[in-house]
Write a protein that holds these residues in place. Structure first.
Motif, short mmCIF file in Angstrom:
data_model
loop_
_atom_site.label_atom_id
_atom_site.label_comp_id
_atom_site.label_asym_id
_atom_site.label_seq_id
_atom_site.Cartn_x
_atom_site.Cartn_y
_atom_site.Cartn_z
N ARG A 38 39.81 60.90 18.68
CA ARG A 38 41.02 60.37 19.29
C ARG A 38 42.30 60.92 18.68
O ARG A 38 43.36 60.93 19.32
CB ARG A 38 40.99 58.84 19.14
CG ARG A 38 41.89 58.09 20.06
CD ARG A 38 41.52 56.63 20.11
NE ARG A 38 41.38 56.02 18.79
CZ ARG A 38 41.27 54.72 18.60
NH1 ARG A 38 41.26 53.89 19.63
NH2 ARG A 38 41.13 54.21 17.39
N LEU A 39 42.20 61.37 17.42
CA LEU A 39 43.42 61.73 16.69
C LEU A 39 44.25 62.80 17.40
O LEU A 39 45.47 62.66 17.55
CB LEU A 39 43.06 62.21 15.27
CG LEU A 39 44.26 62.40 14.35
CD1 LEU A 39 44.92 61.08 14.03
CD2 LEU A 39 43.86 63.11 13.06
N ASP B 209 37.86 57.76 15.92
CA ASP B 209 39.19 58.19 15.50
C ASP B 209 39.26 59.70 15.28
O ASP B 209 40.31 60.31 15.49
CB ASP B 209 39.62 57.44 14.23
CG ASP B 209 40.12 56.04 14.57
OD1 ASP B 209 40.73 55.88 15.64
OD2 ASP B 209 39.89 55.11 13.77
N TYR C 97 48.58 62.64 8.61
CA TYR C 97 47.40 61.98 9.18
C TYR C 97 46.09 62.34 8.48
O TYR C 97 45.10 61.64 8.64
CB TYR C 97 47.28 62.29 10.68
CG TYR C 97 48.47 61.81 11.46
CD1 TYR C 97 48.76 60.44 11.52
CD2 TYR C 97 49.32 62.70 12.10
CE1 TYR C 97 49.87 59.99 12.20
CE2 TYR C 97 50.43 62.25 12.80
CZ TYR C 97 50.70 60.89 12.85
OH TYR C 97 51.80 60.43 13.52
N LYS D 30 47.48 54.95 23.75
CA LYS D 30 46.27 54.60 23.02
C LYS D 30 45.07 54.31 23.92
O LYS D 30 43.95 54.74 23.67
CB LYS D 30 46.55 53.41 22.11
CG LYS D 30 45.41 53.11 21.18
CD LYS D 30 45.86 52.36 19.95
CE LYS D 30 44.68 52.18 19.00
NZ LYS D 30 45.00 51.34 17.87
N THR E 293 41.66 56.41 23.95
CA THR E 293 40.40 55.77 23.59
C THR E 293 39.35 56.00 24.68
O THR E 293 38.20 56.34 24.38
CB THR E 293 40.61 54.26 23.39
OG1 THR E 293 41.67 54.08 22.45
CG2 THR E 293 39.35 53.59 22.87
N LEU F 64 38.16 58.83 8.76
CA LEU F 64 38.24 58.29 10.13
C LEU F 64 36.86 58.11 10.73
O LEU F 64 35.95 58.90 10.47
CB LEU F 64 39.07 59.23 11.01
CG LEU F 64 40.52 59.47 10.61
CD1 LEU F 64 41.18 60.45 11.56
CD2 LEU F 64 41.30 58.16 10.58
#
Ligand SMILES: Nc1ncnc2c1ncn2[C@@H]1O[C@H](COP(=O)(O)OP(=O)(O)O)[C@@H](O)[C@H]1O
Ligand SMILES: [Mg+2]
Lengths: 231, 255
Positions: free
Chosen positions: B106-107, B103, A135, B117, B121, B99
């Motif tokens: 959120r990762l 993101d 990632y 998801k 979010t 990102l």
């Protein structure tokens, strides 16, 4: 003049067939080289010392070998060992191994260009090593690798003409056959050259589009505009 | 919120050496729930090393550390489970460059906590709003100021619902006019009862926001106490000297 144009026109189907084989070779070898190259690069950067050394040995060996020599040794060596692999398969394998050595160095450079602080931050969130690679490292490294990879594409596209030597009927061999039959060496090979030019141009153009599509503000090495402004 | 009697972190006789140099020479302290602890001291003293030992980004050589009842330093502990419960804020933000702010936050929720998801979010947007950056959710780190980046990194840590937040000089890389917005977020966090350890040169913050202050030098704790004691009546001459030098450099303790 007209008869010469006609000759080219008539040879075009064969030349296109050769060009398709050249593209098939190129795509297959790049795919093999991509997977192996990535593994080699990750092993070199993140692997324990023995793995890293093994990967470096592999990479140096294949970078040291002239592609033609490698091709012939593999082709006759495999036959000698009783392994039957068609010429096309042998070419893909040899080119793929060779390209993986070069691709690994493109990937290693781009992996090492990522600031280590991001890795720390990801580990601090509780990510495993593999999650960090997946990632954080790879999405950035692969973006950074596109220009180098585009260079590799145009390099191997031309290298595939060595497959000629073990009897793969790719673009150059197709051209050779037509030229010897028609005795129009210059004309046919000018056409062949134009097709190589077209394929190179098309591929690098597509990769440039991809690079732009995936570009992220501020990710180093991405934007011509940003560099242009400061230099 | 008042400091409770429950101990969140206990550090016991921590040692760390790099080569021949011993960086941490037996450091012990505890932090209670809701407590904000400031660690001050000259640079090169081992403050960052100490913080990194707490979530084992750096492996300590000797000594033990607990997060509540779990021994972090035990070889049987799943360190990734522990790290999820400890937020870490770095001096240079370390946002994920590829990102967006959203993101980035959120990762961890998606990949470490494995939230769906939609939920991830919502939570991420909530944390961004908490640090005042909801409208910047779609920006990339390079499009944000240093202060904004640091606030995103705080939101990223908070989203994991940590029991403890570690801050390693969170304002040292910032232009002076951006320091305030980050300190403000941290102050609000402390007031809401977050347990936190803050390595800082912002003496004003240590004094007015923190419940305890540790002065560290050359790998040992020289002095520890409530801020009034450390700043108005330090018991150790070294503490006094250090604070004197700091106020010369930074223009007093009252930022
Ligand atoms: N990974 C490392 N390898 C070798 N020495 C290190 C490493 N990290 C820190 N040090 C050394 O440890 C000492 C303390 O560093 P650090 O914990 O960063 O201090 P501080 O945060 O108080 O400024 C410094 O002398 C530094 O050079
Ligand atoms: Mg430090």
């Amino acid at each position: 003049m007209l008869d010469k144009l006609l000759l080219i026109w008539e040879s075009l189907p064969l030349l296109i067939r050769g060009a398709i084989v050249t593209l098939e070779l190129t795509m297959s070898l790049l795919a093999i080289g991509f997977v192996l190259g990535l593994i080699v690069a990750l092993g070199q950067v993140y692997g324990p010392r023995p793995i890293a050394m093994l990967m470096s040995g592999y990479e140096r060996f294949f970078r040291a070998m002239p592609i033609l020599v490698l091709l012939i040794v593999f082709f006759y060596g495999l036959a000698f060992l009783g392994v039957s692999l068609p010429a096309f398969g042998t070419a893909v394998l040899v080119f793929g191994l060779h390209s993986s050595a070069y691709q690994s160095q493109i990937f290693r450079g781009s992996i090492q260009a990522i600031k280590p602080g991001q890795i720390l931050a990801a580990r601090a969130l509780g990510m495993t090593r593999l999650q960090v690679i997946r990632y954080i490292t790879l999405p950035q490294a692969l973006r950074l690798a596109i220009p180098g990879w585009s260079n590799e594409y145009s390099g191997v596209l031309k290298d595939t003409s060595f497959a000629f030597a073990i009897g793969v009927t790719e673009l150059a061999r197709q051209g050779w056959q037509i030229a010897t039959r028609t005795r129009e060496m210059f004309l046919v090979f000018i056409s062949v050259a134009l097709i190589y030019l077209l394929l190179t141009y098309l591929g690098t153009w597509l990769l440039e589009l991809l690079e732009r599509y995936l570009s992220v503000p501020g990710l180093a090495g991405q934007r011509r505009e940003e560099h242009g402004r400061v230099v | 919120m008042a400091v409770s009697s429950k101990i969140i972190v206990r550090v016991e006789d921590l040692h760390k050496r790099y080569g021949s140099e011993e960086i941490l020479k037996g450091v012990s302290f505890t932090v209670r729930q809701g407590e904000a602890l400031a660690i001050i001291g000259p640079s090169g003293t081992g403050k960052s090393t100490l913080l990194r030992c707490i979530n084992r980004l750096t492996e300590p050589d000797r000594g033990r550390i607990w997060l509540e009842e779990t021994e972090i330093t035990s070889p049987h502990t799943d360190i990734n489970k522990i790290r999820q419960q400890i937020g870490f804020v770095f001096q240079d933000f370390n946002l994920f460059a590829h990102l967006t702010a959203l993101d980035n936050v959120r990762l961890g929720l998606l990949k470490v906590k494995k939230l769906p998801k939609k939920e991830a979010t919502e939570r991420a947007m909530h944390e961004l709003a908490r640090v005042g950056l909801a409208e910047h959710a779609q920006k990339y780190p390079a499009q944000l100021s240093g202060g904004q980046q640091q606030r995103v990194s705080i939101a990223r840590a908070l989203a994991m619902d940590p029991k403890l937040m570690l801050f390693d000089e969170p304002t040292s890389a910032l232009d002076p006019e951006l320091i305030g917005e980050v300190l403000q977020v941290m102050q609000k966090l402390a007031e809401e009862g977050m347990t936190m350890i803050v390595v800082t040169h912002e003496m004003g913050f240590a004094r007015s926001v923190c419940d305890q202050v540790i002065f560290m030098e050359k790998g040992v704790i020289v002095e520890q106490g409530p801020p009034e004691q450390i700043f108005t009546n330090p018991q150790q001459p070294r503490t006094r000297q250090f604070l004197g030098k700091i106020s010369e450099l930074y223009g007093g303790a009252g930022r």
